[in-house]
Design a protein around this motif. Structure first.
Motif, PDB file in Angstrom:
ATOM      1  N   PRO A 175     -47.623  -6.679  50.913  1.00 27.32           N
ATOM      2  CA  PRO A 175     -47.981  -6.571  49.142  1.00 27.32           C
ATOM      3  C   PRO A 175     -47.492  -7.685  48.478  1.00 27.32           C
ATOM      4  O   PRO A 175     -46.369  -8.375  48.644  1.00 27.32           O
ATOM      5  N   ASP A 176     -48.210  -8.406  47.850  1.00 26.86           N
ATOM      6  CA  ASP A 176     -47.810  -9.641  46.975  1.00 26.86           C
ATOM      7  C   ASP A 176     -47.692 -10.834  47.814  1.00 26.86           C
ATOM      8  O   ASP A 176     -47.110 -11.910  47.286  1.00 26.86           O
ATOM      9  N   GLN A 177     -48.000 -10.718  48.912  1.00 29.82           N
ATOM     10  CA  GLN A 177     -47.899 -12.070  49.681  1.00 29.82           C
ATOM     11  C   GLN A 177     -49.355 -12.463  50.577  1.00 29.82           C
ATOM     12  O   GLN A 177     -49.290 -13.069  51.428  1.00 29.82           O
ATOM     13  N   ALA A 178     -50.412 -12.422  49.523  1.00 22.91           N
ATOM     14  CA  ALA A 178     -51.559 -12.818  50.302  1.00 22.91           C
ATOM     15  C   ALA A 178     -51.683 -14.227  50.405  1.00 22.91           C
ATOM     16  O   ALA A 178     -52.529 -14.639  51.326  1.00 22.91           O
ATOM     17  N   ALA A 179     -50.685 -14.978  49.759  1.00 25.75           N
ATOM     18  CA  ALA A 179     -50.756 -16.287  50.104  1.00 25.75           C
ATOM     19  C   ALA A 179     -50.443 -16.763  51.631  1.00 25.75           C
ATOM     20  O   ALA A 179     -50.841 -17.836  51.906  1.00 25.75           O
ATOM     21  N   LEU A 180     -50.145 -15.758  52.166  1.00 25.15           N
ATOM     22  CA  LEU A 180     -49.442 -16.164  53.606  1.00 25.15           C
ATOM     23  C   LEU A 180     -50.741 -15.983  54.474  1.00 25.15           C
ATOM     24  O   LEU A 180     -50.723 -16.766  55.500  1.00 25.15           O
TER      25      LEU A 180
END
Length: 183
Positions: free
Chosen positions: A116-121
């Motif tokens: 969650p909240d790390q879609a930039a990965l």
């Protein structure tokens, strides 16, 4: 032609083929991992391993999942469309996509699940997919820990790299490819 867009390896694979035949499905997109649980404790352990595999995690379960995927794709190359996972936090995702996805003859990347909240990965994966003629990428959404509300609305990483969604021709080429077992 009917294509199931989401399935995981079932063992024995022949049972999976029988289910596809019964449902009238011609092909299925096949992801790593398979259901194994026979009770609640085993289900919890299996779900932990599944989450690790979806996030591209390593370990013995990950290697077993690769072997099972390779075996299914080799046994039924005309029925399964193989997709492979890569670790989202790897330092050189591009090299892993080259070796583990393209090198195996897989036709897409996935199923990936960023925390969650790390879609930039996902950005390095999308760039690598673009570098390989727009390989399809399947991302498994995850519910946030804040009652399904994003903790930081609008903070879902950078925009997709140019060409990340190249359209139907690249997807058709992905569906027409052939699998090569192992890296």
């Amino acid at each position: 032609m009917i294509i199931d867009a989401h399935s995981h390896v079932h063992v024995p694979v022949e049972d999976h083929i029988a289910l596809l035949d019964e449902a009238g499905v011609d092909k299925t997109v096949l992801f790593m991992s398979r259901p194994r649980a026979r009770d609640l404790a085993a289900l919890r352990q299996e779900m932990d391993l599944l989450h690790q595999a979806l996030a591209g995690g390593g370990g013995a379960g990950h290697e077993t999942a690769w072997r099972e995927l390779d075996a299914a794709l080799t046994a039924y190359p005309d029925r399964f469309i193989g997709f492979g996972s890569v670790p989202l936090d790897a330092p050189d995702v591009g090299a892993l996509v080259e070796r583990d996805v393209v090198g195996r003859g897989l036709r897409g990347i996935g199923e990936l699940t960023p925390p969650p909240d790390q879609a930039a990965l996902l950005e390095p994966v999308l760039r690598a997919a673009t570098d390989h003629d727009g390989l399809p990428v399947v991302v498994h959404g995850a519910r946030t820990h804040h009652r399904c509300r994003p903790a930081h609305p609008g903070r879902f990483g950078a925009p997709l790299p140019a060409g990340a969604a190249r359209g139907v021709p690249a997807r058709r080429r992905a569906l027409d490819g052939r699998h090569r077992a192992g890296p």
